[in-house]
Design an enzyme around this catalytic site. Structure first.
Site, PDB file in Angstrom:
ATOM      1  N   LYS A  84       0.831  -1.212   0.000  1.00  0.00           N
ATOM      2  CA  LYS A  84       0.000   0.000   0.000  1.00  0.00           C
ATOM      3  C   LYS A  84       0.864   1.260   0.000  1.00  0.00           C
ATOM      4  O   LYS A  84       0.627   2.179  -0.773  1.00  0.00           O
ATOM      5  CB  LYS A  84      -0.929   0.034   1.234  1.00  0.00           C
ATOM      6  CG  LYS A  84      -1.871  -1.138   1.359  1.00  0.00           C
ATOM      7  CD  LYS A  84      -2.747  -1.011   2.601  1.00  0.00           C
ATOM      8  CE  LYS A  84      -1.985  -0.998   3.902  1.00  0.00           C
ATOM      9  NZ  LYS A  84      -1.422  -2.261   4.368  1.00  0.00           N
ATOM     10  N   ARG A 136      -9.454   1.157   9.563  1.00  0.00           N
ATOM     11  CA  ARG A 136      -8.978  -0.192   9.849  1.00  0.00           C
ATOM     12  C   ARG A 136      -9.975  -0.998  10.671  1.00  0.00           C
ATOM     13  O   ARG A 136      -9.725  -2.152  10.976  1.00  0.00           O
ATOM     14  CB  ARG A 136      -7.706  -0.052  10.676  1.00  0.00           C
ATOM     15  CG  ARG A 136      -6.459  -0.632  10.060  1.00  0.00           C
ATOM     16  CD  ARG A 136      -5.383  -0.335  11.081  1.00  0.00           C
ATOM     17  NE  ARG A 136      -4.145  -0.979  10.834  1.00  0.00           N
ATOM     18  CZ  ARG A 136      -3.160  -0.449  10.112  1.00  0.00           C
ATOM     19  NH1 ARG A 136      -3.317   0.678   9.480  1.00  0.00           N
ATOM     20  NH2 ARG A 136      -2.026  -1.094  10.021  1.00  0.00           N
ATOM     21  N   ARG A 145      11.988  -6.136   5.114  1.00  0.00           N
ATOM     22  CA  ARG A 145      11.715  -4.748   4.743  1.00  0.00           C
ATOM     23  C   ARG A 145      12.642  -3.760   5.451  1.00  0.00           C
ATOM     24  O   ARG A 145      12.932  -3.882   6.640  1.00  0.00           O
ATOM     25  CB  ARG A 145      10.258  -4.433   5.113  1.00  0.00           C
ATOM     26  CG  ARG A 145       9.867  -2.999   4.870  1.00  0.00           C
ATOM     27  CD  ARG A 145       8.403  -2.844   4.688  1.00  0.00           C
ATOM     28  NE  ARG A 145       7.642  -3.068   5.917  1.00  0.00           N
ATOM     29  CZ  ARG A 145       6.317  -2.942   5.969  1.00  0.00           C
ATOM     30  NH1 ARG A 145       5.641  -2.640   4.885  1.00  0.00           N
ATOM     31  NH2 ARG A 145       5.692  -3.153   7.096  1.00  0.00           N
ATOM     32  N   ARG A 167      11.666  -1.672  11.009  1.00  0.00           N
ATOM     33  CA  ARG A 167      10.620  -1.260  11.953  1.00  0.00           C
ATOM     34  C   ARG A 167      10.501  -2.237  13.117  1.00  0.00           C
ATOM     35  O   ARG A 167      10.597  -3.437  12.927  1.00  0.00           O
ATOM     36  CB  ARG A 167       9.271  -1.158  11.227  1.00  0.00           C
ATOM     37  CG  ARG A 167       8.914   0.246  10.814  1.00  0.00           C
ATOM     38  CD  ARG A 167       7.772   0.278   9.838  1.00  0.00           C
ATOM     39  NE  ARG A 167       6.572  -0.398  10.315  1.00  0.00           N
ATOM     40  CZ  ARG A 167       5.456  -0.505   9.609  1.00  0.00           C
ATOM     41  NH1 ARG A 167       5.388   0.031   8.407  1.00  0.00           N
ATOM     42  NH2 ARG A 167       4.413  -1.132  10.075  1.00  0.00           N
ATOM     43  N   ARG A 227      -0.009  -8.747  13.799  1.00  0.00           N
ATOM     44  CA  ARG A 227      -0.567  -7.747  12.880  1.00  0.00           C
ATOM     45  C   ARG A 227      -1.515  -8.387  11.870  1.00  0.00           C
ATOM     46  O   ARG A 227      -2.549  -7.823  11.535  1.00  0.00           O
ATOM     47  CB  ARG A 227       0.564  -7.002  12.163  1.00  0.00           C
ATOM     48  CG  ARG A 227       1.216  -5.962  13.056  1.00  0.00           C
ATOM     49  CD  ARG A 227       2.554  -5.538  12.548  1.00  0.00           C
ATOM     50  NE  ARG A 227       2.502  -4.909  11.245  1.00  0.00           N
ATOM     51  CZ  ARG A 227       3.564  -4.744  10.457  1.00  0.00           C
ATOM     52  NH1 ARG A 227       4.739  -5.186  10.847  1.00  0.00           N
ATOM     53  NH2 ARG A 227       3.434  -4.147   9.305  1.00  0.00           N
TER      54      ARG A 227
HETATM   55  P1  ATP Z   1       2.306  -1.833   6.307  1.00  0.00           P
HETATM   56  O1  ATP Z   1       3.160  -0.702   6.753  1.00  0.00           O
HETATM   57  O2  ATP Z   1       3.064  -2.987   5.778  1.00  0.00           O
HETATM   58  O3  ATP Z   1       1.222  -1.392   5.385  1.00  0.00           O
HETATM   59  P2  ATP Z   1       0.600  -2.089   8.547  1.00  0.00           P
HETATM   60  O4  ATP Z   1      -0.590  -1.735   7.744  1.00  0.00           O
HETATM   61  O5  ATP Z   1       0.450  -3.169   9.550  1.00  0.00           O
HETATM   62  O6  ATP Z   1       1.708  -2.523   7.580  1.00  0.00           O
HETATM   63  P3  ATP Z   1       0.995   0.628   9.443  1.00  0.00           P
HETATM   64  O7  ATP Z   1      -0.155   1.055   8.609  1.00  0.00           O
HETATM   65  O8  ATP Z   1       2.271   1.322   9.263  1.00  0.00           O
HETATM   66  O9  ATP Z   1       1.317  -0.897   9.281  1.00  0.00           O
HETATM   67  O10 ATP Z   1       0.527   0.689  10.970  1.00  0.00           O
HETATM   68  C1  ATP Z   1       1.397   0.339  12.006  1.00  0.00           C
HETATM   69  C2  ATP Z   1       0.665   0.348  13.325  1.00  0.00           C
HETATM   70  O11 ATP Z   1       0.090   1.645  13.564  1.00  0.00           O
HETATM   71  C3  ATP Z   1      -0.525  -0.602  13.436  1.00  0.00           C
HETATM   72  O12 ATP Z   1      -0.130  -1.921  13.744  1.00  0.00           O
HETATM   73  C4  ATP Z   1      -1.336   0.080  14.547  1.00  0.00           C
HETATM   74  O13 ATP Z   1      -0.760  -0.161  15.801  1.00  0.00           O
HETATM   75  C5  ATP Z   1      -1.160   1.549  14.245  1.00  0.00           C
HETATM   76  N1  ATP Z   1      -2.229   2.069  13.348  1.00  0.00           N
HETATM   77  C6  ATP Z   1      -2.048   2.567  12.105  1.00  0.00           C
HETATM   78  N2  ATP Z   1      -3.226   2.943  11.553  1.00  0.00           N
HETATM   79  C7  ATP Z   1      -4.175   2.658  12.491  1.00  0.00           C
HETATM   80  C8  ATP Z   1      -5.585   2.783  12.535  1.00  0.00           C
HETATM   81  N3  ATP Z   1      -6.280   3.260  11.504  1.00  0.00           N
HETATM   82  N4  ATP Z   1      -6.232   2.389  13.650  1.00  0.00           N
HETATM   83  C9  ATP Z   1      -5.557   1.914  14.693  1.00  0.00           C
HETATM   84  N5  ATP Z   1      -4.232   1.743  14.719  1.00  0.00           N
HETATM   85  C10 ATP Z   1      -3.533   2.113  13.633  1.00  0.00           C
HETATM   86 MG    MG Z   2       2.332   0.898   5.229  1.00  0.00          MG
END
Ligand code: ATP
Ligand code: MG
Length: 206
Positions: A13, A83, A119, A152, A163
């Site tokens: 993404k 989310r 990564r 990370r 996750r």
């Molecule tokens: P990637 O970076 O590979 O897309 P990801 O989607 O698990 O992976 P991030 O989107 O970077 O990772 O989010 C990392 C962390 O930040 C999540 O595991 C959560 O703890 C927090 N987080 C991010 N967005 C939200 C959200 N919309 N609601 C709640 N927690 C969030």
């Molecule tokens: Mg991301």
């Protein structure tokens, strides 16, 4: 244009969001990056982040609303939000213009763990690389901004399991929420497609 990207961690993404943002002059809003770069997080919030659990919905709403208010491009891309179903409802209430397109990134779960454990992420600009499949040009430095890359804290095998678990429990249902009522596009993003091929597919659909 207003876009929401949904897909499991490691589905690409962030990588695609950066390319889409540049092409269409959109603001890329990555909630993960916003949280990681937030100096005011409490110890408890950092703990949630590093262990692959979700930050509470109302706190996320405040963060996203504040960021949306700062947008002055031709639109935005939400990467990492909503989310949960509750977040999807809250977002809908917060938006004046409800026309949002949704890109749903699909791939085999088996491919995700490899992608995430290898990564390398840039803490400054959010660019991502992979030790083997997409190494940076200069050892451990970001191609985009030159900052040293990091692994990370939540990109370990143990936390990835959590996750993915969180994703399938809370975020996958959000797909159904959008499938029927928005312009919704499935994007195949497994390893057999290159980053550029996936980007071409996205451009075609948009
Ligand atoms: P990637 O970076 O590979 O897309 P990801 O989607 O698990 O992976 P991030 O989107 O970077 O990772 O989010 C990392 C962390 O930040 C999540 O595991 C959560 O703890 C927090 N987080 C991010 N967005 C939200 C959200 N919309 N609601 C709640 N927690 C969030
Ligand atoms: Mg991301």
């Amino acid at each position: 244009m207003h876009l929401i990207l949904i897909g499991p961690p490691g589905s690409g993404k962030g990588t695609q969001a950066k390319k889409i943002a540049k092409e269409f002059h959109l603001d890329h809003i990555s909630t993960g990056d916003l949280l990681r770069n937030n100096p005011d997080l409490t110890k408890e919030q950092k703990e949630l982040l590093n262990s692959g659990k979700l930050i509470p919905d109302m706190m996320m709403l405040d963060i996203v609303k504040a960021r949306l208010n700062k947008c002055h491009g031709r639109g935005w891309i939400l990467d990492g939000y909503p989310r949960t179903i509750a977040q999807a409802h809250l977002l809908e209430n917060a938006l004046e213009d409800g026309t949002v397109k949704v890109l749903y990134f699909t791939l085999d779960t088996k491919e995700l763990v490899d992608r995430i454990t290898g990564r390398l992420s840039c803490p400054a600009c959010g660019s991502v690389f992979h030790k083997i499949t997409r190494p940076p040009k200069k050892d451990n430095l970001c191609d985009n901004c030159g900052e040293p890359l990091i692994h990370r804290k939540d990109d370990t095998e143990e936390v990835i399991k959590k996750r993915l678990d969180t994703y399938f429990t809370y975020t996958d249902p959000v797909v159904k929420y959008y499938q029927d009522k928005n312009r919704f596009y499935n994007i195949a993003c497994g390893n057999k497609h290159s980053i550029d091929e996936i980007f071409e597919t996205i451009k075609d659909k948009l």
